[in-house]
Motif scaffolding. Sequence first.
Motif, PDB file in Angstrom:
ATOM      1  N   ARG B 168      41.672  33.357  34.045  1.00  0.00           N
ATOM      2  CA  ARG B 168      42.159  32.638  35.224  1.00  0.00           C
ATOM      3  C   ARG B 168      43.232  33.460  35.940  1.00  0.00           C
ATOM      4  N   GLU B 169      43.364  34.704  35.548  1.00  0.00           N
ATOM      5  CA  GLU B 169      44.330  35.572  36.208  1.00  0.00           C
ATOM      6  C   GLU B 169      43.565  36.746  36.792  1.00  0.00           C
ATOM      7  N   MET B 170      43.939  37.090  38.007  1.00  0.00           N
ATOM      8  CA  MET B 170      43.161  38.165  38.629  1.00  0.00           C
ATOM      9  C   MET B 170      43.435  39.495  37.953  1.00  0.00           C
ATOM     10  N   HIS B 171      42.457  40.386  38.051  1.00  0.00           N
ATOM     11  CA  HIS B 171      42.612  41.735  37.491  1.00  0.00           C
ATOM     12  C   HIS B 171      43.679  42.446  38.327  1.00  0.00           C
ATOM     13  N   PRO B 172      44.674  43.084  37.695  1.00  0.00           N
ATOM     14  CA  PRO B 172      45.808  43.617  38.469  1.00  0.00           C
ATOM     15  C   PRO B 172      45.401  44.613  39.573  1.00  0.00           C
ATOM     16  N   THR B 173      44.380  45.444  39.316  1.00  0.00           N
ATOM     17  CA  THR B 173      43.988  46.429  40.338  1.00  0.00           C
ATOM     18  C   THR B 173      42.612  46.147  40.944  1.00  0.00           C
ATOM     19  N   ALA B 174      41.796  45.338  40.261  1.00  0.00           N
ATOM     20  CA  ALA B 174      40.431  45.097  40.748  1.00  0.00           C
ATOM     21  C   ALA B 174      40.248  43.701  41.334  1.00  0.00           C
ATOM     22  N   GLY B 175      41.258  42.839  41.214  1.00  0.00           N
ATOM     23  CA  GLY B 175      41.183  41.524  41.842  1.00  0.00           C
ATOM     24  C   GLY B 175      40.120  40.620  41.256  1.00  0.00           C
ATOM     25  N   VAL B 176      39.262  40.124  42.118  1.00  0.00           N
ATOM     26  CA  VAL B 176      38.254  39.121  41.747  1.00  0.00           C
ATOM     27  C   VAL B 176      36.917  39.583  42.347  1.00  0.00           C
ATOM     28  N   THR B 177      35.820  39.223  41.674  1.00  0.00           N
ATOM     29  CA  THR B 177      34.499  39.605  42.171  1.00  0.00           C
ATOM     30  C   THR B 177      33.615  38.371  42.338  1.00  0.00           C
ATOM     31  N   ALA B 178      32.784  38.388  43.386  1.00  0.00           N
ATOM     32  CA  ALA B 178      31.781  37.333  43.573  1.00  0.00           C
ATOM     33  C   ALA B 178      30.407  37.908  43.236  1.00  0.00           C
ATOM     34  N   VAL B 179      29.713  37.226  42.337  1.00  0.00           N
ATOM     35  CA  VAL B 179      28.354  37.646  41.969  1.00  0.00           C
ATOM     36  C   VAL B 179      27.420  36.519  42.390  1.00  0.00           C
ATOM     37  N   GLY B 180      26.330  36.858  43.060  1.00  0.00           N
ATOM     38  CA  GLY B 180      25.473  35.788  43.552  1.00  0.00           C
ATOM     39  C   GLY B 180      24.009  36.144  43.593  1.00  0.00           C
ATOM     40  N   ALA B 181      23.240  35.210  44.126  1.00  0.00           N
ATOM     41  CA  ALA B 181      21.804  35.416  44.303  1.00  0.00           C
ATOM     42  C   ALA B 181      21.440  34.844  45.660  1.00  0.00           C
TER      43      ALA B 181
END
Lengths: 301, 301
Positions: B168-181
């Motif tokens: 629940r904490e963002m990656h310090p250098t990579a942030g957040v990613t959205a994966v979808g279809a």
Amino acid sequence: MGDKKKIVQCVPNFSEGRDLQKIEEIVNAFRGKEAVKLLDYSRDEDHNRAVVTVVGEPEALKAAVIEAIGRAIKVIDMTEHEGQHPRMGAVDVVPFIPIRNVTMEETVKLAQAVAKEVSAEFNLPIFLYEKAATSPERENLAKVRKGQFEGMSEKLKQPEWQPDFGPREMHPTAGVTAVGARMPLVAYNVNLDTDKLEIADKIAKNVRHISGGLRYCKGMGVELKERGIVQVSMNMTDYTKTALYRVFELIKIEAKRYGVNIVGSEIVGSVPMEALVDTAAYYLGLEDFTMEQVLEARLME
Amino acid sequence: MGDKKKIVQCVPNFSEGRDLQKIEEIVNAFRGKEAVKLLDYSRDEDHNRAVVTVVGEPEALKAAVIEAIGRAIKVIDMTEHEGQHPRMGAVDVVPFIPIRNVTMEETVKLAQAVAKEVSAEFNLPIFLYEKAATSPERENLAKVRKGQFEGMSEKLKQPEWQPDFGPREMHPTAGVTAVGARMPLVAYNVNLDTDKLEIADKIAKNVRHISGGLRYCKGMGVELKERGIVQVSMNMTDYTKTALYRVFELIKIEAKRYGVNIVGSEIVGSVPMEALVDTAAYYLGLEDFTMEQVLEARLME
């Protein structure tokens, strides 16, 4: 998924339509081979003939076709063959067809290479036909095959019928083979909302090449009795030059003079993607469209 | 050439559009892999973003995408990233798209599997979006990305923005990613023989979903100043349900009320074969036609 894979199709016709074991033995030459895919095969008991559709990369396809020809020569004895379809050999015709990233010139060379190897390996006289023909009289398969198996011995003695490859004497049990190159055929029929066969016949005459129509269109009128309608039944012999939409629109125009409408059309068997993409591009008025934009074309490179 | 090969596309967006060496390092994850084919990649300096288009068989594609994500996380530092395009992570979005012999359900499962592995391996929070979304608010990527990289730390604390996978904490250098279809997008534009932008705008409003038009069509009017005409510029978001020919014919009908004609249309970028085959089948009135009749469809099985 390499780079710009070349794909050629081959539709060899074998003079055996009754003995399933023999047919399987021939067809097995196309199974389990790298870069070769057996798409379809069918046989006809009355014709006593089997037709195989196979695609592959040129070298792999060549090897498989030569193997199949060898198998057919081994299992088919033409001295005992009878059937309704004209035929002159155990391996009657072997047309090669360019499908992807292959020119007609390359396809003709492939046909020549197969003819050369086969004639030497099996002592089989071979005529090259259609686009591979070495003279205009040999373009038409019917002319090449005239006289059939029973007449080949005499025919080969005529000065104008020296085979392109192999001995001047027919193979005692396998006869003679025609190897050629041609464009993919598209069997395309247009259905009319009338039961008058003469209207379909007249329209067929107007659109087909032989009687003044489109260069790469053969056609005739056919009754669809069950549906109570008629159709213009056609073979499109080069869809890259005589487009499907063009013959469709022309039939629509001709039908008008009889007060007849098109109720639909049908493609029998397979059709190259490009024939339909070209049709879609025409109707949508697509500007600057290239086949490379079709995702599947990229997938097959 | 095996049996009914499944093909999925992936179009990952990476937040690096300037450092060519870093981009190559990421893209190399898609090179020289069995059953994976890199179709295209492009970068935009102003957006500071690279977009990769890759296709492959599901398992091979999954492995390559995970490898590329790992490489991107290693080379991209979002704390130093600036660019015009909205973004929330080093690997901003990873959409998977069914292409051949694959259902949307299978594609969603592939997206889930990638999300699960990536979140565990790289300690990265992941939202599933579009067809893979776990709630309606997460379907729209813009909503998921709202707040961007700089706001993600706060956003993740909100009860409704618990990530689907990962911490629940963002990656310090990579942030957040959205994966979808999602379905393949077709960029389709129809050109009109007028220079009045308001006509293209009105027609766009009539045919696009949001203002009462076709369900899987987004659109707006655009001026083509050099040609002195306007166009209805569209994104077709599901060509299997909203056919190209349908929107084309509808635009033709709408244009009539302004005395305007269609001068042509264009497909920008790639288009699945089926979208054009379906169009050809409509205009030719093809009866009983199946995609299996397209030779190239058989070749790719």
